[in-house]
Design a protein around this motif. Structure first.
Motif, short mmCIF file in Angstrom:
data_model
loop_
_atom_site.label_atom_id
_atom_site.label_comp_id
_atom_site.label_asym_id
_atom_site.label_seq_id
_atom_site.Cartn_x
_atom_site.Cartn_y
_atom_site.Cartn_z
N GLU A 36 51.08 26.31 48.70
CA GLU A 36 50.94 27.64 48.10
C GLU A 36 49.49 27.91 47.69
O GLU A 36 48.94 28.95 47.96
CB GLU A 36 51.85 27.71 46.88
CG GLU A 36 51.94 29.06 46.24
CD GLU A 36 52.67 28.92 44.93
OE1 GLU A 36 52.14 29.39 43.92
OE2 GLU A 36 53.78 28.33 44.94
N ILE A 40 46.76 30.83 48.97
CA ILE A 40 46.06 31.87 48.21
C ILE A 40 44.59 31.56 48.02
O ILE A 40 43.86 32.35 47.45
CB ILE A 40 46.71 32.09 46.82
CG1 ILE A 40 46.68 30.80 46.02
CG2 ILE A 40 48.11 32.65 46.96
CD1 ILE A 40 46.88 31.02 44.55
N GLU A 43 42.20 34.25 48.75
CA GLU A 43 42.26 35.31 47.73
C GLU A 43 41.34 34.96 46.57
O GLU A 43 40.64 35.79 46.04
CB GLU A 43 43.70 35.46 47.21
CG GLU A 43 44.67 36.06 48.21
CD GLU A 43 44.43 37.54 48.43
OE1 GLU A 43 43.74 38.14 47.60
OE2 GLU A 43 44.90 38.06 49.46
N VAL A 44 41.39 33.69 46.18
CA VAL A 44 40.56 33.23 45.06
C VAL A 44 39.09 33.41 45.42
O VAL A 44 38.30 33.93 44.63
CB VAL A 44 40.86 31.75 44.75
CG1 VAL A 44 39.93 31.26 43.65
CG2 VAL A 44 42.31 31.60 44.32
N GLU A 45 38.74 33.04 46.65
CA GLU A 45 37.36 33.15 47.08
C GLU A 45 36.88 34.60 47.06
O GLU A 45 35.75 34.88 46.73
CB GLU A 45 37.22 32.60 48.51
CG GLU A 45 37.39 31.09 48.60
CD GLU A 45 36.37 30.33 47.78
OE1 GLU A 45 35.23 30.78 47.69
OE2 GLU A 45 36.73 29.28 47.20
N ARG A 47 37.91 36.92 45.11
CA ARG A 47 38.07 37.60 43.83
C ARG A 47 36.75 38.22 43.38
O ARG A 47 35.70 37.58 43.41
CB ARG A 47 38.54 36.61 42.77
CG ARG A 47 39.84 37.01 42.14
CD ARG A 47 40.19 36.07 41.04
NE ARG A 47 40.26 34.70 41.51
CZ ARG A 47 40.00 33.67 40.73
NH1 ARG A 47 39.61 33.87 39.48
NH2 ARG A 47 40.08 32.45 41.19
N GLU A 48 36.84 39.43 42.96
CA GLU A 48 35.63 40.14 42.53
C GLU A 48 35.30 39.74 41.10
O GLU A 48 36.17 39.66 40.25
CB GLU A 48 35.88 41.64 42.59
CG GLU A 48 35.90 42.20 43.98
CD GLU A 48 34.50 42.46 44.50
OE1 GLU A 48 33.71 43.07 43.75
OE2 GLU A 48 34.21 42.08 45.64
N PHE A 49 34.02 39.52 40.86
CA PHE A 49 33.59 39.30 39.49
C PHE A 49 33.32 40.68 38.89
O PHE A 49 32.51 41.43 39.40
CB PHE A 49 32.32 38.45 39.47
CG PHE A 49 31.78 38.24 38.09
CD1 PHE A 49 32.29 37.23 37.30
CD2 PHE A 49 30.80 39.08 37.59
CE1 PHE A 49 31.81 37.04 36.02
CE2 PHE A 49 30.32 38.89 36.30
CZ PHE A 49 30.83 37.86 35.53
N GLU A 51 32.12 42.67 35.64
CA GLU A 51 31.47 42.52 34.34
C GLU A 51 32.30 43.18 33.23
O GLU A 51 32.30 42.73 32.09
CB GLU A 51 30.07 43.13 34.38
CG GLU A 51 29.21 42.67 33.24
CD GLU A 51 27.89 43.42 33.12
OE1 GLU A 51 27.49 44.05 34.11
OE2 GLU A 51 27.29 43.35 32.06
#
Lengths: 220, 239
Positions: A36, A40, A43-45, A47-49, A51
């Motif tokens: 799993e 994902i 998706e983690v990679e 992910r937008e940071f 602010e």
């Protein structure tokens, strides 16, 4: 003919392999948590940071209780509310409102005569706008392993005091000690002088009204 | 599929790990350069941001240590995709694009000190409207001033940006209790103003303003309206 079979076989093998692995993948995806996370991971990679997701803590509300010495009217309990905005690590802006009630002057007590002010005129309320400067950031070592951040600050500002039936333009200056219990709660010990003119007793005179209070703050 | 959606949502709430790209990041015990450095995190290690206070960020290192680092050092970290972290700069540009503004000013209204609070909303970069509540406390009277005005800023990108205002309002004058003339009076006024704004830092700005008021106090036994002047200096935060 043989080459034709070989072609078909070669075409089939990757297709079968793909189908097989895909089904194995999907079959295992649900029960296996390891698979799993593999699923994902992209998706983690991606992910937008953002602010805006960072919790900003530039404001603080403080509720203070203490005493104010109203010149000629004794030392009285007071209650104040303050809103601090931290501009940067050194400077903050403070809006404050406070209230108290003046006691009797010595003259009133000694003469036992008619009071100089009505009850409602004895009510004192003020507001002020001040600028503060964190002069000495520091730490308090409560035990060997327990340390709290502190700051000694100075402040000055202007405002208004409503006392003895009139508005009185007020200058204030003072100093305080902020004790940071954690990232959210603070304890503030404040000392300040509220200076305004009084003409209640005939001549206009400048008064110094010292205030000292202990406040509980919430940073947000 | 449902499982996949929920697990993605669960990770979205987590902090994004950042990789340090500077030789090291210094962790202070508090949000200020005066607080001592107690830990250093080396290049290549991962950290997460917990919160912000002014220009300081509270971070947690892989070994669980938590401390405060500067904005400058945070900009020297890499996002999971290898890109350098860039904070949306709260700078002159953000200031020019501001919508809401809340401020306080102090000054003088015809020899009497005046303190004001105001809120402003910007329609465009050049035009905004403001609502001001002023309290002027003099020796013989105190006044409350309510004002609505339109503000025009022709050069919003200038460092010291001038502006013009046009306003209407009412002023309530209350004579001092020690005077024998107890009548309160309330008058409408119009106002023309000239000011200068300067962006300072983050959400903070400074403003200096001069206003001329025409108080419509003419009546049957008084022919002329009153002209009074005001200057004030203040600061504001914007959103």
């Amino acid at each position: 003919m043989e080459t034709r079979f070989r072609h078909i076989f070669l075409a089939l093998v990757p297709a079968l392999l793909y189908a097989f692995s895909a089904s194995a993948y999907s079959a295992e995806a649900e029960p296996e948590s390891a698979e799993e996370t593999a699923l994902i991971e992209p998706e983690v990679e991606r992910r937008e940071f953002d602010e805006a997701d960072i919790d900003g803590n530039d404001f603080e509300v403080v509720l203070s209780m203490g005493y104010i010495s109203i010149e000629d009217f004794g030392v009285n309990n007071m209650l104040a509310g303050k809103l601090n905005y931290y501009v940067n690590e050194d400077v903050f802006v403070q809006l404050a409102v406070g209230q108290s009630k003046g006691g009797e002057t010595s003259f009133e007590t000694l003469s036992g005569g008619a009071p100089l002010l009505t009850d409602s005129e004895r009510e004192l309320s003020y507001y002020s706008i001040s600028i503060g400067y964190n002069l000495l950031p520091g730490e308090a070592f409560v035990t060997q392993n327990t340390t709290y951040n502190t700051a000694f600050y100075v402040s000055a500002g202007v405002g208004n005091t409503d006392f003895a039936g009139d508005d009185r333009y007020t200058f204030n200056y003072g100093a305080g000690y902020r004790f940071l219990l954690n990232d959210f709660f603070t304890i503030n010990a404040d000392f300040r002088n509220n200076m305004f003119d009084m003409d209640t007793f005939g001549e206009n005179k400048g008064t110094n009204n010292f205030e000292y209070s202990l406040g509980f703050g919430l940073v947000f | 599929m449902l499982l996949l959606v929920t697990s993605v949502r669960a990770t979205a709430d987590e902090e994004v790990p950042l990789t340090i790209d500077d030789p090291f990041i210094e962790m202070h015990t508090g949000a200020g350069s005066g607080y001592p450095i107690f830990h250093v995190v080396d290049r290549g290690q991962k950290i997460i941001i917990l919160k912000r206070k002014t220009n300081w960020y509270k971070i947690r290192a892989e070994n669980g240590k938590e401390g405060w680092a500067t904005r400058e050092q945070m900009q020297q970290t890499l996002l999971p995709d290898g890109q350098q972290l860039k904070f949306a700069e709260l700078d002159q540009n953000a200031f020019e694009r501001r919508r809401w503004e809340l401020g306080v000013t102090a000054g003088e209204l015809e020899d009497a000190p005046i303190t004001s609070v105001y809120g402003a909303y910007g329609f465009t970069r050049n035009f905004s409207t403001e609502l001001t509540l002023g309290h002027s406390v003099g020796n013989v009277s105190s006044s409350l001033l309510y004002k609505l005005n339109l503000l025009m800023q022709p050069f919003p990108d200038w460092d010291y940006s001038p502006y013009f205002t046009l306003g209407l309002g009412t002023i309530d004058v209350k004579p001092s209790a020690t005077l024998i003339e107890p009548a309160d009076k309330s008058n409408e006024f119009s106002q023309l103003g000239l000011g200068l704004r300067k962006y300072l830092s983050r959400r903070f700005m400074l403003r200096l303003e001069f206003n001329e008021y025409v108080i419509f106090s003419a009546s049957n036994d008084k022919d002329e309206n009153e002209d009074i002047n005001e200057w004030k200096l203040g600061f504001a935060i914007f959103f």
